[in-house]
Design a protein around this motif. Structure first.
Motif, PDB file in Angstrom:
ATOM      1  N   GLU A 602      14.068   8.744  10.166  1.00  0.00           N
ATOM      2  CA  GLU A 602      13.224   9.553   9.271  1.00  0.00           C
ATOM      3  C   GLU A 602      13.173   8.945   7.869  1.00  0.00           C
ATOM      4  O   GLU A 602      12.138   8.983   7.196  1.00  0.00           O
ATOM      5  N   GLY A 603      14.305   8.375   7.421  1.00  0.00           N
ATOM      6  CA  GLY A 603      14.329   7.752   6.100  1.00  0.00           C
ATOM      7  C   GLY A 603      13.426   6.538   6.029  1.00  0.00           C
ATOM      8  O   GLY A 603      12.710   6.331   5.050  1.00  0.00           O
ATOM      9  N   LEU A 604      13.473   5.718   7.077  1.00  0.00           N
ATOM     10  CA  LEU A 604      12.602   4.544   7.132  1.00  0.00           C
ATOM     11  C   LEU A 604      11.142   4.954   7.099  1.00  0.00           C
ATOM     12  O   LEU A 604      10.334   4.386   6.347  1.00  0.00           O
ATOM     13  N   ARG A 605      10.794   5.963   7.895  1.00  0.00           N
ATOM     14  CA  ARG A 605       9.385   6.360   7.987  1.00  0.00           C
ATOM     15  C   ARG A 605       8.876   6.950   6.679  1.00  0.00           C
ATOM     16  O   ARG A 605       7.744   6.686   6.257  1.00  0.00           O
ATOM     17  N   ALA A 606       9.700   7.728   5.999  1.00  0.00           N
ATOM     18  CA  ALA A 606       9.293   8.306   4.713  1.00  0.00           C
ATOM     19  C   ALA A 606       9.067   7.193   3.692  1.00  0.00           C
ATOM     20  O   ALA A 606       8.082   7.211   2.931  1.00  0.00           O
ATOM     21  N   ALA A 607       9.978   6.211   3.670  1.00  0.00           N
ATOM     22  CA  ALA A 607       9.841   5.108   2.715  1.00  0.00           C
ATOM     23  C   ALA A 607       8.603   4.277   2.996  1.00  0.00           C
ATOM     24  O   ALA A 607       7.872   3.872   2.071  1.00  0.00           O
ATOM     25  N   LEU A 608       8.340   4.010   4.267  1.00  0.00           N
ATOM     26  CA  LEU A 608       7.159   3.218   4.616  1.00  0.00           C
ATOM     27  C   LEU A 608       5.874   3.970   4.336  1.00  0.00           C
ATOM     28  O   LEU A 608       4.865   3.365   3.938  1.00  0.00           O
ATOM     29  N   THR A 609       5.868   5.283   4.529  1.00  0.00           N
ATOM     30  CA  THR A 609       4.680   6.073   4.210  1.00  0.00           C
ATOM     31  C   THR A 609       4.372   5.987   2.717  1.00  0.00           C
ATOM     32  O   THR A 609       3.206   5.846   2.308  1.00  0.00           O
ATOM     33  N   GLU A 610       5.403   6.076   1.894  1.00  0.00           N
ATOM     34  CA  GLU A 610       5.206   5.912   0.453  1.00  0.00           C
ATOM     35  C   GLU A 610       4.681   4.511   0.133  1.00  0.00           C
ATOM     36  O   GLU A 610       3.827   4.336  -0.749  1.00  0.00           O
ATOM     37  N   ALA A 611       5.205   3.509   0.851  1.00  0.00           N
ATOM     38  CA  ALA A 611       4.749   2.133   0.624  1.00  0.00           C
ATOM     39  C   ALA A 611       3.276   1.979   0.978  1.00  0.00           C
ATOM     40  O   ALA A 611       2.530   1.269   0.290  1.00  0.00           O
ATOM     41  N   VAL A 612       2.829   2.638   2.049  1.00  0.00           N
ATOM     42  CA  VAL A 612       1.413   2.593   2.413  1.00  0.00           C
ATOM     43  C   VAL A 612       0.560   3.167   1.281  1.00  0.00           C
ATOM     44  O   VAL A 612      -0.450   2.573   0.872  1.00  0.00           O
ATOM     45  N   ASP A 613       0.962   4.322   0.770  1.00  0.00           N
ATOM     46  CA  ASP A 613       0.192   4.978  -0.294  1.00  0.00           C
ATOM     47  C   ASP A 613       0.127   4.098  -1.543  1.00  0.00           C
ATOM     48  O   ASP A 613      -0.917   3.962  -2.182  1.00  0.00           O
ATOM     49  N   ARG A 614       1.262   3.494  -1.883  1.00  0.00           N
ATOM     50  CA  ARG A 614       1.294   2.671  -3.088  1.00  0.00           C
ATOM     51  C   ARG A 614       0.430   1.427  -2.905  1.00  0.00           C
ATOM     52  O   ARG A 614      -0.309   1.033  -3.812  1.00  0.00           O
ATOM     53  N   ALA A 615       0.536   0.796  -1.745  1.00  0.00           N
ATOM     54  CA  ALA A 615      -0.259  -0.408  -1.495  1.00  0.00           C
ATOM     55  C   ALA A 615      -1.749  -0.100  -1.502  1.00  0.00           C
ATOM     56  O   ALA A 615      -2.551  -0.862  -2.046  1.00  0.00           O
ATOM     57  N   ALA A 616      -2.139   1.027  -0.914  1.00  0.00           N
ATOM     58  CA  ALA A 616      -3.550   1.405  -0.900  1.00  0.00           C
ATOM     59  C   ALA A 616      -4.053   1.662  -2.305  1.00  0.00           C
ATOM     60  O   ALA A 616      -5.183   1.289  -2.664  1.00  0.00           O
ATOM     61  N   ALA A 617      -3.211   2.298  -3.127  1.00  0.00           N
ATOM     62  CA  ALA A 617      -3.617   2.605  -4.506  1.00  0.00           C
ATOM     63  C   ALA A 617      -3.816   1.344  -5.334  1.00  0.00           C
ATOM     64  O   ALA A 617      -4.684   1.295  -6.219  1.00  0.00           O
ATOM     65  N   SER A 618      -3.023   0.313  -5.060  1.00  0.00           N
ATOM     66  CA  SER A 618      -3.131  -0.933  -5.832  1.00  0.00           C
ATOM     67  C   SER A 618      -3.992  -1.970  -5.126  1.00  0.00           C
ATOM     68  O   SER A 618      -4.073  -3.118  -5.561  1.00  0.00           O
ATOM     69  N   ASP A 619      -4.634  -1.575  -4.011  1.00  0.00           N
ATOM     70  CA  ASP A 619      -5.506  -2.455  -3.239  1.00  0.00           C
ATOM     71  C   ASP A 619      -4.766  -3.704  -2.766  1.00  0.00           C
ATOM     72  O   ASP A 619      -5.324  -4.792  -2.701  1.00  0.00           O
ATOM     73  N   ALA A 620      -3.479  -3.535  -2.440  1.00  0.00           N
ATOM     74  CA  ALA A 620      -2.671  -4.627  -1.906  1.00  0.00           C
ATOM     75  C   ALA A 620      -2.797  -4.604  -0.386  1.00  0.00           C
ATOM     76  O   ALA A 620      -1.946  -4.060   0.322  1.00  0.00           O
ATOM     77  N   VAL A 621      -3.868  -5.174   0.124  1.00  0.00           N
ATOM     78  CA  VAL A 621      -4.228  -4.990   1.525  1.00  0.00           C
ATOM     79  C   VAL A 621      -3.176  -5.575   2.467  1.00  0.00           C
ATOM     80  O   VAL A 621      -2.861  -4.987   3.507  1.00  0.00           O
ATOM     81  N   HIS A 622      -2.585  -6.714   2.121  1.00  0.00           N
ATOM     82  CA  HIS A 622      -1.602  -7.316   3.019  1.00  0.00           C
ATOM     83  C   HIS A 622      -0.328  -6.485   3.073  1.00  0.00           C
ATOM     84  O   HIS A 622       0.273  -6.322   4.144  1.00  0.00           O
ATOM     85  N   ALA A 623       0.093  -5.961   1.936  1.00  0.00           N
ATOM     86  CA  ALA A 623       1.263  -5.087   1.925  1.00  0.00           C
ATOM     87  C   ALA A 623       0.987  -3.809   2.702  1.00  0.00           C
ATOM     88  O   ALA A 623       1.852  -3.290   3.428  1.00  0.00           O
ATOM     89  N   GLU A 624      -0.225  -3.292   2.568  1.00  0.00           N
ATOM     90  CA  GLU A 624      -0.593  -2.070   3.289  1.00  0.00           C
ATOM     91  C   GLU A 624      -0.602  -2.308   4.799  1.00  0.00           C
ATOM     92  O   GLU A 624      -0.095  -1.485   5.574  1.00  0.00           O
ATOM     93  N   LEU A 625      -1.142  -3.440   5.230  1.00  0.00           N
ATOM     94  CA  LEU A 625      -1.160  -3.744   6.659  1.00  0.00           C
ATOM     95  C   LEU A 625       0.256  -3.861   7.215  1.00  0.00           C
ATOM     96  O   LEU A 625       0.552  -3.382   8.313  1.00  0.00           O
ATOM     97  N   ARG A 626       1.135  -4.487   6.448  1.00  0.00           N
ATOM     98  CA  ARG A 626       2.519  -4.644   6.908  1.00  0.00           C
ATOM     99  C   ARG A 626       3.205  -3.295   7.030  1.00  0.00           C
ATOM    100  O   ARG A 626       3.919  -3.022   8.008  1.00  0.00           O
ATOM    101  N   ALA A 627       2.993  -2.421   6.038  1.00  0.00           N
ATOM    102  CA  ALA A 627       3.645  -1.109   6.078  1.00  0.00           C
ATOM    103  C   ALA A 627       3.118  -0.271   7.243  1.00  0.00           C
ATOM    104  O   ALA A 627       3.884   0.417   7.927  1.00  0.00           O
ATOM    105  N   ARG A 628       1.809  -0.312   7.490  1.00  0.00           N
ATOM    106  CA  ARG A 628       1.243   0.453   8.610  1.00  0.00           C
ATOM    107  C   ARG A 628       1.786  -0.078   9.945  1.00  0.00           C
ATOM    108  O   ARG A 628       2.101   0.707  10.852  1.00  0.00           O
ATOM    109  N   TYR A 629       1.887  -1.389  10.061  1.00  0.00           N
ATOM    110  CA  TYR A 629       2.415  -1.980  11.288  1.00  0.00           C
ATOM    111  C   TYR A 629       3.871  -1.572  11.501  1.00  0.00           C
ATOM    112  O   TYR A 629       4.263  -1.179  12.612  1.00  0.00           O
ATOM    113  N   LEU A 630       4.673  -1.653  10.461  1.00  0.00           N
ATOM    114  CA  LEU A 630       6.094  -1.312  10.600  1.00  0.00           C
ATOM    115  C   LEU A 630       6.283   0.166  10.931  1.00  0.00           C
ATOM    116  O   LEU A 630       7.206   0.521  11.683  1.00  0.00           O
ATOM    117  N   LEU A 631       5.435   1.026  10.407  1.00  0.00           N
ATOM    118  CA  LEU A 631       5.504   2.441  10.787  1.00  0.00           C
ATOM    119  C   LEU A 631       5.204   2.613  12.270  1.00  0.00           C
ATOM    120  O   LEU A 631       5.886   3.357  12.981  1.00  0.00           O
TER     121      LEU A 631
END
Length: 1009
Positions: A602-631
């Protein structure tokens, strides 16, 4: 040449007998009717569906003339027609060229629509022709190259949507026909854009027709595979233009020569032209004067027209040929080196002789073959001089053009210095419009040129930044292996030359090499490279240091060195935030989020969900793709497939929107989602994922998809031996290919009664994977279990001596799996559902093999422990959720129960396995069940129609028409998963083993029309 705005031969002058250029289409009425009806330009016949069209034919067969007739017909019906042309730039790729041409015309004729779309889609402005011209001589190295994870601007989502939006906006004023000509010359990005538009069938108001030379599509031509992919899309039709028949050729000759030709000459033209309209015109023209000798070689035939020009016209035409098929008036003025009057006279003569055609301030050869013949006739020195004039005109600004054009002319003029800087600018321009393949090409061209320079600082190009640009573009295009090789080549060259290279250069290149290396299969240690890059990077507030730290932390996580990764990652994050590097900071946050995998999920998933939101907000598409994949992987590892599907699907869609379907993590999401569908028995949905609405996959990704696709086909009874053998070269390049392909090979060996062949495939896979991973990799348990299953099946058919020889193999395979289990330690300290299921299967198969060996071995095993082992395997595979493997387990357990005197228990398991096998269309499994002696209950003769719901009958009708689940979903506006469920229910109710059988039953019982 804009063939939809110009008519060949208008105002043509001739020499000798009258030889007109035919402006009337001959022998193509049927094709025009079919083309117009398919596109909706003319009302189709009842029952016809409107489609987009791929028009093919040999060079000169009449594609352009047919499209011109279509243009006239469409305009007469109130349509707008916009055409874009792919040009033969040879080795100089200019991404999206035909769409720039179309957008330029739209901006002129529909400025309100273009302006409105540009306000909501700013990326549209990138494609305007004026924005793509060379401007200024500013720096070619950006100071911000180290500020992001990938320095190339490769997000194409807005660009694709913008082009779609502007076409739809223009089409709201009147129906619109989009024509893209000569796609055999199209760059990868143009093909990607076409894929996007062709797959958007719900777009209203416009139709697409794309033409290409079929004779140019050799086996390795990139368009060959792309056309095959386009043809699979619903609503795309292929129309092939065949040569004219002899009667049509004679009609064309009579139009060209109103007075007619003697029969002998007529017969000669008919025989030599072979139904090619352009060849007919040239042969008739060559034979126009009495006593004229008609050359035997086609190129010489084409040059007869050139010989009839005066000196000024001939000089103009030869100058124009260096530009390609099309050249602007300004460029001819700057390069022809002729007085104004002589140039004008020469142009008029070339136009009147139908060598060139005037078109909106530019000139084009009447046919590409004619331009190619003229250029090929030039001497090498003449070509170099002409290209040198083009370089001067572009560099001095006396004529306008693109960086890609300048790079091409400079290379052909042997002007390496200009070619170098122009290639870098061309790569930057390709990156700016989201063309990673073209960007990678131009950057590699620049590297080749730079490698031949003794002084690396001569031209103001920073070698290390250029290397990183090339590596990033290659990775984004889905070829990280080539990215690794490019960096290694440059580092080795510098070493061999003993060059005095700054530490920053080495840090930058080593970091880029490590970043590409860790996503490939290799026995090299990427952490050594990334650590060395950090050592060489400058101390203090440096964007380069922040980038090298970020990459090093990411690689440390991949190697399981979590404590080190946290220290490095926190330093990278602090530095990125201090320097306001938003995209880089988002990537580091994603890396740090993965460190929570050692605790509760649950801790991993919460952290990765936050990472997805942050990457999307900063238009960091590669970071966002990695976070979605890891989730998605987090949920997949626990067999929580619904949630995993949600995250993998979101990763696929984000990658598709960004125009990066093959980039890291975007493709991996597609691969993992396909595997989930395979496990859950949603095989048709999995197969749909192998057809991508976009660019054709690079070789490794294609091999990965093929290995999984072949698993499904094999399980449905197809012989895939030859195709799976073709995957062998990819085993070392990607371990997943080796795992899936080896399993396919072992099963195929089992079907032909060759247990030694299965063991050989197992041993080869272990050897390959032991080299690129480590000897005791976790998937070895699954491979050993599959191999054991084949050996066990062979026991009853083997002689006593053969069984005796197989028993040590059984021991070895089981011991291999047990060693893996003893040595394997994952961060969470557990085996997931998949691992537990295959571990139990390994032991159960080993017991079955010994039991089937008979004699003392069977007595030692005993029936009760054997049944208990397979009952536990059944429970674990049910928990795992692998539909096909569960059915296999039940089939084998049923065979054990029947042999052990429990026919009732065997029948229950057999019925369960049969139901699953029928839903999957797994014919070999049904054959195994039949061999057990447990037959299916007879199906009802004609009452099944009462069991089907209205929606199921509707879907059954589409299935009978051969549509895939994805196509049915789009037609009915429901999800592909829902269609898959309905299809499974239909197969079960009809007692059908597959879609083809279901369609046959439905027709036989009159369930569909």
């Amino acid at each position: 040449m804009d063939v939809l705005a110009a008519t060949a031969g208008r105002g043509a002058a001739t020499m000798g007998p009258v030889v007109a250029q035919s402006s009337t289409m001959v022998g193509r009425d049927a094709e025009l009717t079919q083309l117009a009806a398919s596109l909706g330009v003319r009302p189709p016949r009842p029952g016809d569906a409107l489609v987009d069209v791929l028009l093919s034919g040999d060079a000169g067969v009449g594609k352009t003339r047919l499209l011109r007739a279509l243009r006239d017909l469409a305009v007469g019906e109130g349509w707008q027609v916009f055409a874009g042309h792919c040009l033969d730039f040879g080795d100089s790729a200019l991404p999206y060229l035909p769409f720039s041409e179309v957008l330029g015309r739209l901006a002129t004729e529909r400025p309100d629509a273009v302006d409105a779309v540009a306000r909501s889609h700013p990326a549209l402005a990138r494609l305007l022709p004026v924005r793509r011209q060379l401007s200024g001589t500013g720096p070619i190295d950006s100071p911000g190259d180290d500020n992001s994870v990938e320095s190339s601007a490769l997000d194409r989502a807005d660009l694709f949507r913008a082009m779609l939006a502007v076409l739809e906006a223009a089409a709201r004023q009147a129906p619109l026909l989009l024509v893209i000509e000569d796609t055999h010359w199209a760059d990868q990005s143009t093909r990607d854009m076409l894929s996007f538009l062709l797959s958007r069938l719900d777009s209203a108001g416009f139709a697409v027709v794309a033409s290409y030379r079929s004779d140019d599509l050799h086996r390795r031509h990139p368009l060959r595979r792309q056309v095959a992919e386009w043809s699979r899309l619903r609503g795309v039709e292929r129309i092939s233009l065949s040569p004219l028949d002899d009667d049509a050729v004679r009609d064309l000759v009579r139009q060209l020569v109103p007075g007619g030709l003697p029969e002998q000459e007529m017969a000669d033209v008919v025989a030599r032209a072979e139904g090619n309209a352009f060849f007919v015109e040239e042969l008739v023209s060559a034979a126009a004067e009495p006593g004229t000798f008609v050359p035997a070689d086609l190129a010489d035939v084409l040059l007869v027209r050139l010989d009839r020009l005066d000196d000024d016209a001939r000089r103009v035409v030869r100058t124009a040929s260096a530009s390609g098929r099309r050249v602007t008036h300004d460029m001819l003025v700057a390069t022809a080196d002729m007085p104004t009057q002589a140039l004008d006279d020469g142009l008029r003569g070339a136009v009147e002789m139908n060598v060139l055609v005037a078109d909106r301030g530019a000139y084009a050869f009447r046919h590409a073959l004619l331009g190619e013949a003229v250029y090929d006739d030039l001497l090498p020195g003449e070509r170099a001089q002409l290209h040198g004039r083009y370089v001067a005109a572009l560099r001095e600004g006396t004529a306008r053009g693109t960086a890609a054009e300048l790079a091409r002319h400079a290379r052909l003029a042997m002007d390496s210095a200009t070619a170098l800087t122009a290639s870098v600018r061309a790569g930057q321009e390709a990156s700016a419009v989201g063309g990673p393949d073209e960007a990678a090409y131009h950057y590699q061209q620049a590297l080749e040129l730079l490698s031949s320079s003794a002084d690396l600082g001569d031209h103001g190009v920073n070698l290390s930044k250029l290397v990183v640009k090339a590596a990033d573009a290659l990775t984004a295009a889905g070829d990280p292996e080539r990215a690794v090789a490019v960096v290694a080549e440059q580092l080795e060259r510098l070493e061999s030359e003993g060059a005095d290279v700054p530490d920053e250069w080495r840090a930058r290149m080593l970091s880029a090499q490590a970043a590409a290396l860790y996503i490939t299969e290799t026995d090299a240690d990427a952490t050594l490279l990334s650590a060395r890059a950090v050592e060489l990077s400058p101390e203090g507030e440096s964007a380069l240091r922040a980038r090298t730290l970020s990459i090093h932390a990411k690689i440390l996580v991949a190697y399981g060195r979590y404590d080190e990764a946290e220290i490095v990652g926190l330093e990278a994050l602090a530095l990125a935030e201090k320097l306001d590097l938003g995209e880089l900071a988002s990537d580091v946050v994603t890396t740090l989020s993965t460190l929570k995998r050692t605790g509760p999920k649950e801790g991993l998933r919460a952290a990765l969900t936050e990472a997805v939101d942050r990457a999307a907000a900063s238009d960091a598409v590669h970071a966002e793709l990695r976070a979605r994949y890891l989730l998605g992987r987090s949920y997949e590892d626990w067999a929580e497939f619904d949630d995993a599907e949600t995250w993998f699907t979101s990763g696929i869609e984000r990658a598709q929107d960004a125009g990066l379907p093959w980039a890291p993590y975007g493709f991996e999401s597609r691969w993992q989602l396909a595997w989930i569908h395979l496990v859950r028995g949603e095989w048709d949905t999995a197969l749909d994922l192998f057809v991508v609405e976009g660019p054709f996959p690079p070789p490794i990704q294609r091999a990965m998809l093929q290995s999984m696709r072949l698993q499904i086909l094999q399980a449905r009874g197809k012989d895939v031996a030859n195709r799976v053998a073709g995957l062998r070269p990819f085993w070392r390049r990607d371990g997943s290919v080796a795992i899936h392909a080896a399993a396919i090979e072992m099963i195929a060996a089992g079907r032909r009664g060759d247990p030694s062949g299965a063991v050989a495939s197992y041993d080869h896979a272990v050897d390959v994977l032991g080299r690129i991973w480590h000897e005791w990799f976790s998937a070895r348990i699954r491979l050993a279990a599959v191999a054991l299953g084949v050996v066990a099946d062979a026991m009853p058919r083997s002689s006593a001596a053969e069984r005796e020889a197989l028993l040590p193999v059984v021991e070895r395979l089981q011991d291999d799996g047990r060693v893996v289990l003893d040595r394997y330690t994952d961060p969470a300290g557990h085996w997931g559902p998949e691992g537990r299921a295959w571990t139990q299967r390994l032991d159960a198969e080993a017991l079955r093999a010994r039991w089937l060996a008979g004699g003392e071995q069977a007595e030692q095993v005993g029936l009760e422990p054997l049944v208990a082992a397979w009952r536990e395997a059944e429970r674990l595979f049910a928990e795992f959720g692998h539909v096909h493997e569960l059915a296999i387990v039940r089939t084998r357990l049923a065979g054990i129960l029947r042999a052990g005197g429990d026919p009732a228990g065997a029948r229950v398991l057999g019925d369960q396995a049969r139901e699953a096998a029928r839903a999957l269309g797994a014919q070999p499994l049904l054959d195994d069940l039949t061999a057990l002696g447990s037959t299916a209950p007879p199906s009802s003769g004609g009452t099944a129609s009462a069991d089907l719901t209205a929606r199921e009958r509707e879907i059954l009708g589409h299935v009978a028409q051969g549509r895939t689940n994805g196509e049915i979903a789009k037609l009915l506006f429901i999800s592909t998963k829902t269609v898959s469920v309905h299809v499974s229910n239909i197969l079960a109710k009809l007692g059908a083993s597959g879609r083809t059988e279901a369609a046959a039953i439905a027709r036989r019982r009159h369930l569909i029309d």
